[in-house]
Design an enzyme around this catalytic site. Structure first.
Site, PDB file in Angstrom:
ATOM      1  N   CYS A  24       0.810  -1.219   0.000  1.00 50.93           N
ATOM      2  CA  CYS A  24       0.000   0.000   0.000  1.00 50.93           C
ATOM      3  C   CYS A  24       0.849   1.278   0.000  1.00 50.93           C
ATOM      4  O   CYS A  24       0.310   2.372  -0.081  1.00 50.93           O
ATOM      5  CB  CYS A  24      -0.947   0.009   1.197  1.00 50.93           C
ATOM      6  N   HIS A  68     -11.982  10.490  -8.486  1.00 48.25           N
ATOM      7  CA  HIS A  68     -10.953  10.539  -9.525  1.00 48.25           C
ATOM      8  C   HIS A  68      -9.834  11.514  -9.170  1.00 48.25           C
ATOM      9  O   HIS A  68      -9.323  12.238 -10.021  1.00 48.25           O
ATOM     10  CB  HIS A  68     -11.572  10.850 -10.894  1.00 48.25           C
ATOM     11  N   GLU A 107     -13.415   0.043   1.259  1.00 50.18           N
ATOM     12  CA  GLU A 107     -12.276   0.328   0.384  1.00 50.18           C
ATOM     13  C   GLU A 107     -12.197  -0.728  -0.714  1.00 50.18           C
ATOM     14  O   GLU A 107     -11.799  -0.443  -1.838  1.00 50.18           O
ATOM     15  CB  GLU A 107     -10.991   0.337   1.210  1.00 50.18           C
TER      16      GLU A 107
END
Length: 118
Positions: A24, A68, A107
Protein backbone atom coordinates in the site's frame (compact mmCIF):
# COMPACT_ATOMS: atom_id res chain seq x y z
CA UNK A 1 -35.89 5.06 12.17
CA UNK A 2 -32.64 4.92 10.23
CA UNK A 3 -32.44 5.99 6.61
CA UNK A 4 -29.42 5.28 4.38
CA UNK A 5 -28.03 6.50 1.08
CA UNK A 6 -25.13 5.03 -0.88
CA UNK A 7 -22.47 6.68 -2.99
CA UNK A 8 -19.50 5.40 -5.02
CA UNK A 9 -16.27 7.12 -5.92
CA UNK A 10 -12.95 6.16 -7.45
CA UNK A 11 -9.73 7.51 -6.02
CA UNK A 12 -6.02 6.79 -5.95
CA UNK A 13 -3.78 7.00 -2.92
CA UNK A 14 -0.62 5.74 -1.32
CA UNK A 15 0.15 5.27 2.35
CA UNK A 16 3.40 7.10 3.09
CA UNK A 17 3.72 5.92 6.70
CA UNK A 18 3.64 2.16 6.16
CA UNK A 19 6.96 0.26 6.07
CA UNK A 20 9.01 0.14 2.88
CA UNK A 21 7.99 -2.87 0.83
CA UNK A 22 4.33 -2.76 1.98
CA UNK A 23 2.08 -3.00 -1.09
CA UNK A 24 0.00 0.00 0.00
CA UNK A 25 3.03 2.30 0.05
CA UNK A 26 2.92 2.49 -3.75
CA UNK A 27 0.34 4.42 -5.73
CA UNK A 28 -2.87 2.41 -6.25
CA UNK A 29 -6.60 2.99 -6.54
CA UNK A 30 -9.93 1.79 -5.21
CA UNK A 31 -13.59 2.03 -6.02
CA UNK A 32 -14.99 3.11 -2.66
CA UNK A 33 -18.54 2.33 -1.58
CA UNK A 34 -19.90 4.83 0.94
CA UNK A 35 -23.10 4.29 2.91
CA UNK A 36 -24.42 7.17 4.99
CA UNK A 37 -26.96 6.60 7.77
CA UNK A 38 -29.32 9.22 9.18
CA UNK A 39 -31.52 8.89 12.24
CA UNK A 40 -34.75 10.70 12.78
CA UNK A 41 -38.47 10.58 13.12
CA UNK A 42 -40.79 10.31 10.16
CA UNK A 43 -42.31 13.67 9.29
CA UNK A 44 -46.05 13.11 9.62
CA UNK A 45 -46.92 15.35 6.68
CA UNK A 46 -44.20 14.24 4.25
CA UNK A 47 -43.97 10.61 5.37
CA UNK A 48 -40.19 10.50 5.36
CA UNK A 49 -37.17 11.24 7.55
CA UNK A 50 -35.30 13.16 4.88
CA UNK A 51 -35.52 13.75 1.15
CA UNK A 52 -33.01 11.51 -0.67
CA UNK A 53 -32.48 14.22 -3.28
CA UNK A 54 -31.51 16.72 -0.55
CA UNK A 55 -28.94 14.26 0.78
CA UNK A 56 -27.54 13.80 -2.72
CA UNK A 57 -27.44 17.55 -3.31
CA UNK A 58 -25.50 18.08 -0.06
CA UNK A 59 -23.09 15.16 -0.47
CA UNK A 60 -22.29 15.27 -4.20
CA UNK A 61 -19.99 18.34 -3.93
CA UNK A 62 -18.02 16.60 -1.17
CA UNK A 63 -17.66 13.43 -3.25
CA UNK A 64 -16.54 15.54 -6.22
CA UNK A 65 -13.58 16.74 -4.13
CA UNK A 66 -12.22 13.18 -3.94
CA UNK A 67 -13.66 11.33 -6.96
CA UNK A 68 -10.95 10.54 -9.53
CA UNK A 69 -8.39 12.37 -7.41
CA UNK A 70 -5.14 11.48 -5.70
CA UNK A 71 -6.32 11.56 -2.11
CA UNK A 72 -2.86 12.44 -0.76
CA UNK A 73 -3.24 15.82 -2.50
CA UNK A 74 -6.60 16.61 -0.84
CA UNK A 75 -6.28 18.93 2.14
CA UNK A 76 -6.63 16.91 5.33
CA UNK A 77 -5.98 13.55 3.64
CA UNK A 78 -2.20 13.48 3.39
CA UNK A 79 -2.21 9.96 4.96
CA UNK A 80 -5.45 8.63 3.41
CA UNK A 81 -6.16 5.40 5.25
CA UNK A 82 -9.72 4.11 5.08
CA UNK A 83 -10.19 5.18 8.70
CA UNK A 84 -8.98 8.75 8.07
CA UNK A 85 -11.03 9.07 4.87
CA UNK A 86 -14.14 8.09 6.86
CA UNK A 87 -13.40 10.75 9.48
CA UNK A 88 -12.76 13.35 6.76
CA UNK A 89 -16.09 12.49 5.11
CA UNK A 90 -17.88 12.54 8.47
CA UNK A 91 -16.59 16.02 9.28
CA UNK A 92 -17.63 17.44 5.90
CA UNK A 93 -21.04 15.76 5.67
CA UNK A 94 -22.03 16.32 9.31
CA UNK A 95 -21.64 20.08 8.78
CA UNK A 96 -24.26 19.93 6.03
CA UNK A 97 -26.50 17.21 7.48
CA UNK A 98 -26.44 17.07 11.30
CA UNK A 99 -28.69 13.97 11.36
CA UNK A 100 -25.76 11.86 10.09
CA UNK A 101 -25.34 9.01 12.58
CA UNK A 102 -22.99 6.54 10.90
CA UNK A 103 -20.68 6.14 7.94
CA UNK A 104 -19.77 2.81 6.40
CA UNK A 105 -16.89 3.04 3.94
CA UNK A 106 -15.76 0.04 1.90
CA UNK A 107 -12.28 0.33 0.38
CA UNK A 108 -12.69 -3.04 -1.31
CA UNK A 109 -15.74 -5.31 -1.53
CA UNK A 110 -14.54 -7.14 1.60
CA UNK A 111 -12.75 -4.44 3.66
CA UNK A 112 -13.84 -1.18 5.21
CA UNK A 113 -14.71 0.80 8.31
CA UNK A 114 -17.75 1.97 10.22
CA UNK A 115 -17.52 5.36 11.92
CA UNK A 116 -20.12 6.83 14.27
CA UNK A 117 -18.37 10.01 15.34
CA UNK A 118 -16.31 10.61 18.42
Amino acid sequence: MILFKQFKFDSAHFLPNVPKGHKCRGLHGHTYQLTLYFEGKIDEKLGWIMDFSEIKRAVDPIIECIDHKLLNEVEGLENPTCELIAIWLWDKIRLKIPQLSRIKLFETPTSGVIFEGE
